[in-house]
Design an enzyme around this catalytic site. Structure first.
Site, PDB file in Angstrom:
ATOM      1  N   ASP A 157       0.821  -0.974   0.060  1.00 28.67           N
ATOM      2  CA  ASP A 157       0.097  -0.086   0.005  1.00 28.67           C
ATOM      3  C   ASP A 157       0.864   1.202  -0.052  1.00 28.67           C
ATOM      4  OD1 ASP A 157       0.763  -0.678   2.737  1.00 28.67           O
ATOM      5  OD2 ASP A 157      -0.696   0.774   3.453  1.00 28.67           O
TER       6      ASP A 157
ATOM      7  N   GLU B 142       0.147  -1.577   5.467  1.00 30.59           N
ATOM      8  CA  GLU B 142       1.237  -1.118   6.437  1.00 30.59           C
ATOM      9  C   GLU B 142       0.970   0.531   6.718  1.00 30.59           C
ATOM     10  OE1 GLU B 142       4.865   0.580   7.897  1.00 30.59           O
ATOM     11  OE2 GLU B 142       3.744   1.069   6.124  1.00 30.59           O
TER      12      GLU B 142
END
Length: 181
Positions: A77, A144
């Site tokens: 991400d 994350e």
């Protein structure tokens, strides 16, 4: 070959591909599928868990089967931010890359190099058939940036290895290695 023409070429070619795929935190479905297809296209064992984490296993080169298993880990991400004067929809638009002298940047948005460049490095290692190596596993986790939910949901059985190298660091020129016993 990608349009960037940067070195190491394979890493930046994969980074360029990653930047074409929307991968905002909490919306990693497309990049997860991309990585699954990538691993399978190389003929490598590829596992996706129920939340979207992806593990790709590369067996040891002949003669290196007795070496320690290395796990490379990165997150898929990115932080999504843009200038107020830029029209960009992170759910569907590619990141527009700009080579600016010695720097690579995005045109009015965040670049996504945290941790896209780490993911690209893992992909390059998986794709390179010239390297001699022991067993390698690349673990790509989701979310994350906004809560580590991918890492928290990860089945620990997937982390069977001897050395874990996290490809996401904020300290230039430093690498952190976790050795398990």
């Amino acid at each position: 070959m990608g349009k960037l023409n940067l070195k190491p070429q394979m890493v930046f070619d994969y980074f360029e591909q990653i930047c074409e795929i929307p991968h905002a935190s909490k919306h990693e479905e497309q990049i997860s599928r991309f990585l699954q297809d990538f691993g399978k296209s190389l003929g490598l064992e590829t596992i996706a868990d129920e939340v979207g984490n992806v593990l790709i296993k590369k067996p040891a080169s002949p003669g290196y089967e007795d070496r320690k298993t290395i796990i490379l880990q990165g997150h898929i991400d990115m932080v999504c931010d843009k200038r107020k004067d830029v029209e960009h929809d992170f759910s569907k638009d590619a990141i527009k890359l700009v080579v600016d002298g010695e720097w690579l940047r995005a045109d009015g948005t965040t670049l996504g190099a945290d941790n896209g460049i780490g993911v690209a490095a893992g992909m390059a290692l998986l794709a390179d058939d010239t390297l001699k190596h022991g067993p390698v596993k690349c673990l790509f986790t989701i979310d994350e940036e906004t809560g580590l939910t991918g890492a928290e949901a990860l089945d620990a059985k997937l982390l069977q290895g001897d050395i874990l190298i996290n490809l996401d660091s904020e300290d230039e020129g430093e690498i952190f290695i976790l050795l398990s016993e």
